[in-house]
Design a protein around this motif. Structure first.
Motif, PDB file in Angstrom:
ATOM      1  N   PHE A 156       4.066  -3.131 -10.991  1.00  0.00           N
ATOM      2  CA  PHE A 156       2.793  -3.123 -11.718  1.00  0.00           C
ATOM      3  C   PHE A 156       1.642  -3.473 -10.768  1.00  0.00           C
ATOM      4  N   GLU A 157       1.817  -4.551  -9.996  1.00  0.00           N
ATOM      5  CA  GLU A 157       0.754  -4.983  -9.091  1.00  0.00           C
ATOM      6  C   GLU A 157       0.519  -3.966  -7.977  1.00  0.00           C
ATOM      7  N   GLU A 158       1.604  -3.439  -7.404  1.00  0.00           N
ATOM      8  CA  GLU A 158       1.466  -2.472  -6.311  1.00  0.00           C
ATOM      9  C   GLU A 158       0.764  -1.203  -6.792  1.00  0.00           C
ATOM     10  N   THR A 159       1.137  -0.735  -7.976  1.00  0.00           N
ATOM     11  CA  THR A 159       0.543   0.489  -8.521  1.00  0.00           C
ATOM     12  C   THR A 159      -0.930   0.275  -8.844  1.00  0.00           C
ATOM     13  N   MET A 160      -1.264  -0.868  -9.422  1.00  0.00           N
ATOM     14  CA  MET A 160      -2.663  -1.182  -9.732  1.00  0.00           C
ATOM     15  C   MET A 160      -3.515  -1.233  -8.460  1.00  0.00           C
ATOM     16  N   LEU A 161      -2.989  -1.847  -7.419  1.00  0.00           N
ATOM     17  CA  LEU A 161      -3.717  -1.935  -6.149  1.00  0.00           C
ATOM     18  C   LEU A 161      -3.912  -0.557  -5.535  1.00  0.00           C
ATOM     19  N   ARG A 162      -2.869   0.257  -5.565  1.00  0.00           N
ATOM     20  CA  ARG A 162      -2.919   1.578  -4.956  1.00  0.00           C
ATOM     21  C   ARG A 162      -3.961   2.472  -5.632  1.00  0.00           C
ATOM     22  N   HIS A 163      -4.172   2.268  -6.923  1.00  0.00           N
ATOM     23  CA  HIS A 163      -5.128   3.099  -7.656  1.00  0.00           C
ATOM     24  C   HIS A 163      -6.484   2.415  -7.873  1.00  0.00           C
ATOM     25  N   GLY A 164      -6.656   1.260  -7.247  1.00  0.00           N
ATOM     26  CA  GLY A 164      -7.950   0.586  -7.328  1.00  0.00           C
ATOM     27  C   GLY A 164      -8.285   0.015  -8.692  1.00  0.00           C
ATOM     28  N   LEU A 165      -7.271  -0.300  -9.485  1.00  0.00           N
ATOM     29  CA  LEU A 165      -7.515  -0.851 -10.816  1.00  0.00           C
ATOM     30  C   LEU A 165      -7.423  -2.367 -10.855  1.00  0.00           C
ATOM     31  N   ILE A 166      -7.146  -2.946  -9.696  1.00  0.00           N
ATOM     32  CA  ILE A 166      -7.121  -4.406  -9.583  1.00  0.00           C
ATOM     33  C   ILE A 166      -7.718  -4.770  -8.231  1.00  0.00           C
TER      34      ILE A 166
END
Length: 235
Positions: A134-144
């Motif tokens: 969840f965290e890695e995907t959010m970071l990769r897409h700029g949502l966190i």
């Protein structure tokens, strides 16, 4: 097809798990015996052992079913609205869903008297892997935000405080649950998400990617629930 219809004795297994859950909440893991569960269902103890070889495996299956149902509820919310995947919506949404499940709340709060050693077997590995994804995907897409030091710890500590606060102090017990969820949403939005509106394309991609991961997790849980040994089931 209803999953129960494709498995002989699935309905009986669910009744056993239902009874085990009620007794667990009332008596605690150490005090509940397989005899108690069988009596509550109206069957013999030997019939319980046809489903799970011992008490520990039965209760593992119970917590696996709780986790599957909770995860599936989150998944359905994301399918209905992909923006539910945003941290300030998904985390408070999960908070509300979890509070409707007393067994999961007790497990999360580390109720040793209720669970005994069972808490150590409560599917932490899969949940930790999902959290990291969840965290890695959010970071990769700029949502966190990428500038938060030790993001995993910060998110975990910020969120757990809302689950555990009432166990540490009675001061805020009167705050309605929905209001607590709204405060949690505000904290997550302002502390962890970039300013401005998120890119709809990124939201859709993340919802699809993490939705697939949640579906796999639920499928793995469902495969294990009714196995003689849930820890050795496929998936």
């Amino acid at each position: 097809m209803d999953d129960r219809m494709s498995h002989p004795n699935r309905e009986r297994a669910d009744r056993i798990l239902d009874a085990a859950g009620e007794l667990l909440l009332r008596m605690g893991y150490r005090k509940v015996a397989v005899d108690d569960i069988a009596r509550a269902v109206g069957i013999g103890k030997g019939t319980v052992y046809l489903h799970w070889r011992n008490k520990e495996l039965l209760f593992q299956a119970l917590m696996m079913r709780e986790s599957a149902d909770l995860t599936d509820e989150v998944l359905q919310a994301i399918k209905a609205d992909p923006a539910m995947i945003l941290p300030h919506r998904m985390i408070p949404g999960s908070f509300l869903i979890t509070h409707r499940r007393p067994l999961v709340m007790a497990m999360l709060r580390g109720n040793a008297e209720m669970f005994g050693s069972l808490g150590d077997l409560a599917l932490h590995k899969q949940q930790d892997e999902l959290r990291a994804q969840f965290e890695e995907t959010m970071l990769r897409h700029g949502l966190i935000r990428a500038d938060v030091p030790n993001l995993s710890y910060a998110l975990s500590a910020s969120t757990l405080g809302f689950y555990l606060g009432d166990t540490l102090s009675h001061e805020f017990e009167g705050v309605p649950l929905e209001e607590k969820a709204a405060v949690l949403a505000h904290v997550i939005r302002t502390a962890f998400e970039p300013a401005g509106e998120p890119d709809p394309g990124a939201v859709a991609e993340v919802a699809a990617e993490l939705g697939s991961a949640l579906e796999e997790l639920v499928a793995g849980y469902r495969n294990g629930i009714y196995a003689h040994d849930p820890t050795r089931s496929p998936g």
